[in-house]
Structures are given as structure tokens and as C-alpha cells.
Write a protein that holds these residues in place. Structure first.
Motif, PDB file in Angstrom:
ATOM      1  N   UNK A 290     -31.885   1.306 -51.866  1.00 52.69           N
ATOM      2  CA  UNK A 290     -31.173   2.557 -52.167  1.00 52.69           C
ATOM      3  C   UNK A 290     -30.957   2.738 -53.662  1.00 52.69           C
ATOM      4  N   UNK A 291     -31.970   2.494 -54.475  1.00 49.71           N
ATOM      5  CA  UNK A 291     -31.857   2.644 -55.932  1.00 49.71           C
ATOM      6  C   UNK A 291     -31.551   4.106 -56.280  1.00 49.71           C
ATOM      7  N   UNK A 292     -30.398   4.329 -56.954  1.00 45.33           N
ATOM      8  CA  UNK A 292     -29.898   5.672 -57.219  1.00 45.33           C
ATOM      9  C   UNK A 292     -29.352   5.752 -58.638  1.00 45.33           C
ATOM     10  N   UNK A 293     -29.624   6.852 -59.339  1.00 48.36           N
ATOM     11  CA  UNK A 293     -29.242   6.999 -60.741  1.00 48.36           C
ATOM     12  C   UNK A 293     -27.996   7.870 -60.871  1.00 48.36           C
ATOM     13  N   UNK A 294     -27.006   7.377 -61.601  1.00 45.88           N
ATOM     14  CA  UNK A 294     -25.798   8.131 -61.907  1.00 45.88           C
ATOM     15  C   UNK A 294     -25.425   7.899 -63.365  1.00 45.88           C
ATOM     16  N   UNK A 295     -25.373   8.979 -64.150  1.00 45.54           N
ATOM     17  CA  UNK A 295     -24.948   8.920 -65.553  1.00 45.54           C
ATOM     18  C   UNK A 295     -25.717   7.857 -66.349  1.00 45.54           C
ATOM     19  N   UNK A 296     -27.024   7.793 -66.131  1.00 45.23           N
ATOM     20  CA  UNK A 296     -27.874   6.886 -66.899  1.00 45.23           C
ATOM     21  C   UNK A 296     -27.847   5.441 -66.463  1.00 45.23           C
ATOM     22  N   UNK A 297     -27.128   5.136 -65.391  1.00 48.96           N
ATOM     23  CA  UNK A 297     -27.078   3.770 -64.857  1.00 48.96           C
ATOM     24  C   UNK A 297     -27.702   3.748 -63.471  1.00 48.96           C
ATOM     25  N   UNK A 298     -28.200   2.588 -63.094  1.00 44.72           N
ATOM     26  CA  UNK A 298     -28.840   2.416 -61.796  1.00 44.72           C
ATOM     27  C   UNK A 298     -27.859   1.749 -60.838  1.00 44.72           C
ATOM     28  N   UNK A 299     -27.679   2.352 -59.663  1.00 41.04           N
ATOM     29  CA  UNK A 299     -26.831   1.780 -58.621  1.00 41.04           C
ATOM     30  C   UNK A 299     -27.695   1.432 -57.417  1.00 41.04           C
ATOM     31  N   UNK A 300     -27.314   0.378 -56.718  1.00 39.53           N
ATOM     32  CA  UNK A 300     -28.105  -0.066 -55.581  1.00 39.53           C
ATOM     33  C   UNK A 300     -27.299  -1.058 -54.749  1.00 39.53           C
ATOM     34  N   UNK A 301     -27.770  -1.328 -53.552  1.00 39.50           N
ATOM     35  CA  UNK A 301     -27.181  -2.381 -52.741  1.00 39.50           C
ATOM     36  C   UNK A 301     -28.005  -3.648 -52.919  1.00 39.50           C
ATOM     37  N   UNK A 302     -27.322  -4.777 -52.936  1.00 37.53           N
ATOM     38  CA  UNK A 302     -27.998  -6.068 -53.067  1.00 37.53           C
ATOM     39  C   UNK A 302     -27.173  -7.126 -52.344  1.00 37.53           C
ATOM     40  N   UNK A 303     -27.834  -8.184 -51.915  1.00 37.58           N
ATOM     41  CA  UNK A 303     -27.184  -9.219 -51.111  1.00 37.58           C
ATOM     42  C   UNK A 303     -27.128 -10.544 -51.865  1.00 37.58           C
ATOM     43  N   UNK A 304     -25.950 -11.155 -51.855  1.00 39.53           N
ATOM     44  CA  UNK A 304     -25.772 -12.502 -52.408  1.00 39.53           C
ATOM     45  C   UNK A 304     -25.123 -13.381 -51.350  1.00 39.53           C
ATOM     46  N   UNK A 305     -25.233 -14.686 -51.540  1.00 36.98           N
ATOM     47  CA  UNK A 305     -24.610 -15.618 -50.603  1.00 36.98           C
ATOM     48  C   UNK A 305     -23.092 -15.533 -50.668  1.00 36.98           C
ATOM     49  N   UNK A 306     -22.558 -15.184 -51.841  1.00 39.64           N
ATOM     50  CA  UNK A 306     -21.107 -15.172 -52.041  1.00 39.64           C
ATOM     51  C   UNK A 306     -20.438 -13.919 -51.482  1.00 39.64           C
ATOM     52  N   UNK A 307     -21.119 -12.763 -51.572  1.00 39.04           N
ATOM     53  CA  UNK A 307     -20.468 -11.493 -51.225  1.00 39.04           C
ATOM     54  C   UNK A 307     -21.159 -10.712 -50.123  1.00 39.04           C
ATOM     55  N   UNK A 308     -22.315 -11.152 -49.669  1.00 35.63           N
ATOM     56  CA  UNK A 308     -23.063 -10.369 -48.697  1.00 35.63           C
ATOM     57  C   UNK A 308     -23.689  -9.154 -49.361  1.00 35.63           C
ATOM     58  N   UNK A 309     -23.987  -8.099 -48.596  1.00 26.62           N
ATOM     59  CA  UNK A 309     -24.588  -6.882 -49.131  1.00 26.62           C
ATOM     60  C   UNK A 309     -23.506  -5.979 -49.691  1.00 26.62           C
ATOM     61  N   UNK A 310     -23.564  -5.697 -51.019  1.00 26.99           N
ATOM     62  CA  UNK A 310     -22.523  -4.913 -51.687  1.00 26.99           C
ATOM     63  C   UNK A 310     -23.140  -3.984 -52.731  1.00 26.99           C
ATOM     64  N   UNK A 311     -22.291  -3.203 -53.410  1.00 24.81           N
ATOM     65  CA  UNK A 311     -22.731  -2.211 -54.395  1.00 24.81           C
ATOM     66  C   UNK A 311     -22.868  -2.849 -55.774  1.00 24.81           C
ATOM     67  N   UNK A 312     -24.028  -2.646 -56.410  1.00 25.06           N
ATOM     68  CA  UNK A 312     -24.316  -3.187 -57.739  1.00 25.06           C
ATOM     69  C   UNK A 312     -24.677  -2.068 -58.704  1.00 25.06           C
ATOM     70  N   UNK A 313     -24.585  -2.394 -60.018  1.00 21.77           N
ATOM     71  CA  UNK A 313     -24.937  -1.452 -61.080  1.00 21.77           C
ATOM     72  C   UNK A 313     -25.755  -2.196 -62.140  1.00 21.77           C
ATOM     73  N   UNK A 314     -26.701  -1.461 -62.768  1.00 19.88           N
ATOM     74  CA  UNK A 314     -27.512  -2.079 -63.818  1.00 19.88           C
ATOM     75  C   UNK A 314     -27.790  -1.104 -64.944  1.00 19.88           C
ATOM     76  N   UNK A 315     -27.754  -1.600 -66.177  1.00 18.37           N
ATOM     77  CA  UNK A 315     -28.164  -0.811 -67.344  1.00 18.37           C
ATOM     78  C   UNK A 315     -29.558  -1.211 -67.810  1.00 18.37           C
ATOM     79  N   UNK A 316     -30.254  -2.008 -66.994  1.00 16.45           N
ATOM     80  CA  UNK A 316     -31.609  -2.437 -67.313  1.00 16.45           C
ATOM     81  C   UNK A 316     -31.688  -3.791 -67.978  1.00 16.45           C
TER      82      UNK A 316
END
Length: 390
Positions: A290-316
């Protein structure tokens, strides 16, 4: 779809979605008529309580287009202006109660294009928003059952994938890239991906990044194309899906065989195609979706062992790729899904473990990531899907 998000004043924005509890879709209303609470626009399938399964909601030509089944005509193309009277079947593409199952509704100029199914043959259709103006562009029959998918507009040319299911001649099916100018003669094949019994060759995504078509393939790698066979070239031999552009840079989920599916970026060259961050170290990977762009940042769902599937953000950057919020604390998953931009906010479906899957919003901060409304109280959740900003 990588279409720039228009940002009119918030008073003129609305969010459309389908609620499994109701079985109906919300149409595009003028801002002055927006109600305070969600409401049913039309009971499309009035014959039963099974619902009409509206899907593929797209705002185009000043109206809402979608696929629905009224249990009389089958799954066909519908249009809505947000009123009961203005929500109607646009075209019975496959008469007789059978379903043409319109999908991938895409606007190009003043016309919408969509794929439909006529028995075993995939068809490309176009519409000006009227019944008489909804016409067949071309039927494409290659071998066995053929389907058209992933329609995308690149500089006024429509590109799409053609998939042919297995046969004795093609045991793994055929995957082809096609393009169209909206005419039958101008609807032609660009490249045949052939088949691969070892790795598959499915085209998983198409994206327009600054006027260049990028192609994700599960078995053939990341490609780009200028619309010609010779100009359709491999960027990097890596399993790829979920293409999205941010500031002219391509972001996607990819598996290099070492890190598992993780977040990557590319400038269109092999050297410039690199891993952004190994979010979940090991061969399993975090599986960004679900890679989605908001205000020049990338938002997506990702899964980790610590938190499960949650909301993430990236500036590249690796350091700037961070968890926004652990919506369902602990190792259980909040499962953010159906991400869509509405003004300066991100709306999505999520489950914090108490209310079930409901409508959430985020401004990109942990504190600003909150439940919008518990639409179906009691823990079952309303499971909103097909979120569409109009």
C-alpha cells in the motif's frame, strides 16, 4: 496510480468507501450537500441482503464510476452522482445476467477506459460517461482465457498487461505488455514476456513516473519502457511489486534473494536501484504494501517481529524510514490497509484490537494517528474498503 493529488480546501473534500455491513457504496457529493454521518446512497441489489459488492471506485469526469452486481445484470459498470436517482447501471457490457466484471477504471483525457471479460476473451472498453458513449475498443484473445489488467496512462498512451492462463501450448501462461491510443488499430502489443516454469513472469504493477512507464515483474525483474519493444528494457533483475513515485523517484517492494521483500528505490538505472532499508532483517522481509504518497513522504504498511504489521513512513533514506505508530501494541498487527490521501491526511482501515477493522486517519505523527469512527460498534468492525478521495 501515481496521479498528483489535488488539494482543494478541506471543506470540499469527502471520503468514499464501501462498508461490508451495508453492502453499498458512497457517491461523490457536492461539498455543500455532505451529511454529517455516513449514509447509504442506493440499495443497488434490492432483491436480497447479499449486497451488490461495489468495487473499483474511481472519481472521473465529475462522477463516480464503479463495478457492482444488482443480481439482474451481473457485475457491470455503474455510475453515480451521489444521489439515489443518479446512481445507475451505465452499460450492460455482457447482457443476459453474466458478468463482464469491469476492472482497472482509468481516465485518459476526457474518456475512461476499463477492462472487461467476454467469456474467455479479455476486452478493452472506453466511455465518455454515457451509455451510448460506452463502446468496445478491442477484444484480445490469445490462448485459453485472456484477461486485461493494470491500466495506466502515460503521456496520453494507455498501457496495460495481458495475461493468458495455462494451456497445453503455454504451460505457465503468457504475459504481455500492450498499449492503446483508444482505437482498435492503435491497440497493439509492445512486448511478450513469454513464460518461465522456474520463476513465473507475472506483471505485478505498472506505473507512470515522470512520463516513463515502469513495469514490475515477479520473475523478470524491474523494467522500463518508452512504448516500443526495443525501448522496453531491464533496469534490474529483482523480484518487484507495488510501484509508486515520489518526487520523480520510483519506490517499490522488492526481494533480492537475500533480504526478503523490502523497500527499494530507483532512478531508472541499475546502479541507482538500491535498498532503502532492511526493516525486518533476515530472508522473510517486512513485505511493504500500500505504498502511498502524502506531502512528499512515502507511507506504507510493513511487518516486523516486534510490532507486527503497522504504519511506516519514509523520506527515501535509511534513517528516515521509521514506524509511525504501533496501532495494536505488541507483536499483534494493526493491519493498516486501503491507504488513501484526503487533503493533508492519510485515511485507512486498521484494527487496534478492540473495535475491529475501522476507519483511521494519520497526519504522519504518532499522536495524530487516530480512529476516525467506530462505525460498527462491538468489536466486529465495519471493515471499510475501496477508500476513494473525491
Amino acid at each position: 496510480m501515481n496521479t498528483p493529488h489535488l488539494r482543494p480546501p478541506l471543506a470540499f473534500l469527502s471520503i468514499l468507501f464501501v462498508i461490508a455491513l451495508v453492502g453499498g457504496g458512497l457517491g461523490a457529493l457536492p461539498a455543500r450537500a455532505l451529511p454529517a454521518e455516513p449514509y447509504l446512497v442506493k440499495d443497488i441489489n434490492a432483491l436480497s441482503q447479499a449486497g451488490s459488492a461495489p468495487s473499483g471506485l474511481v472519481s472521473a469526469l465529475g462522477k463516480l464510476f464503479f463495478s457492482a452486481d444488482d443480481r439482474v445484470h451481473g457485475q457491470e459498470l455503474w455510475v453515480s452522482d451521489g444521489t439515489d436517482a443518479g446512481t445507475a447501471l451505465l452499460k450492460d457490457v455482457l447482457p443476459g445476467g453474466d458478468s463482464s466484471s469491469p476492472k482497472y477504471i482509468t481516465q485518459m483525457g476526457g474518456v475512461i477506459f476499463f477492462s472487461a471479460q467476454n467469456g474467455t476473451t479479455g476486452e478493452l472498453w472506453k466511455s465518455d460517461g454515457t451509455t451510448d458513449g460506452t463502446v468496445l475498443v478491442k477484444s484480445i484473445a490469445i490462448q485459453d482465457t485472456t484477461e486485461l489488467s493494470l491500466l495506466v496512462n502515460v503521456n496520453g498512451t494507455l498501457f496495460f498487461a495481458v495475461d493468458t492462463y495455462r494451456s497445453i501450448f503455454y504451460p505457465d501462461g503468457v504475459r504481455q505488455l500492450w498499449k492503446s491510443d483508444g482505437t482498435e488499430a492503435g491497440t497493439v502489443r509492445v512486448k511478450d514476456w513469454g513464460w518461465s516454469s522456474a520463476h513465473g513472469n507475472e506483471i505485478t504493477a505498472l506505473a507512470n513516473i515522470n512520463g516513463t512507464l515502469f513495469i514490475a515483474s515477479s520473475g523478470r525483474g524491474l523494467w522500463k519502457s518508452d512504448g516500443t519493444e526495443a525501448g522496453t528494457v531491464l533496469v534490474k533483475n529483482i523480484w518487484t511489486q507495488y510501484l509508486t513515485g515520489v518526487g520523480g523517484v520510483l519506490y517499490f517492494s522488492a526481494d533480492d534473494g537475500v533480504h526478503g521483500p523490502e523497500l527499494w528505490r530507483s532512478d531508472g538505472s541499475e546502479a541507482g536501484t538500491v535498498l532503502v532499508k532492511d526493516i525486518r532483517p533476515g530472508a522473510t522481509g517486512s513485505g511493504p504494501q500500500d505504498l502511498t504518497v502524502l506531502a512528499g513522504a512515502l507511507y506504507f504498511s510493513a511487518t516486523t517481529d516486534e510490532a507486527g504489521s503497522e504504519l511506516w513512513r519514509s523520506d527515501g533514506t535509511e534513517a528516515g524510514t521509521v514506524l509511525v505508530k504501533d496501532i495494536r501494541p505488541g507483536t499483534a498487527s494493526g493491519s493498516p490497509d486501503n491507504l488513501v490521501v484526503l487533503g493533508n491526511r492519510l485515511l485507512f482501515s486498521a484494527d487496534e484490537g478492540t473495535n475491529g477493522a475501522e476507519l483511521w486517519q494519520s497526519d504522519g505523527t504518532e499522536a495524530g494517528t487516530v480512529l476516525v469512527k467506530d462505525i460498527n460498534p462491538g468489536g466486529t468492525g465495519a471493515s471499510p474498503l475501496s477508500l476513494t478521495a473525491v
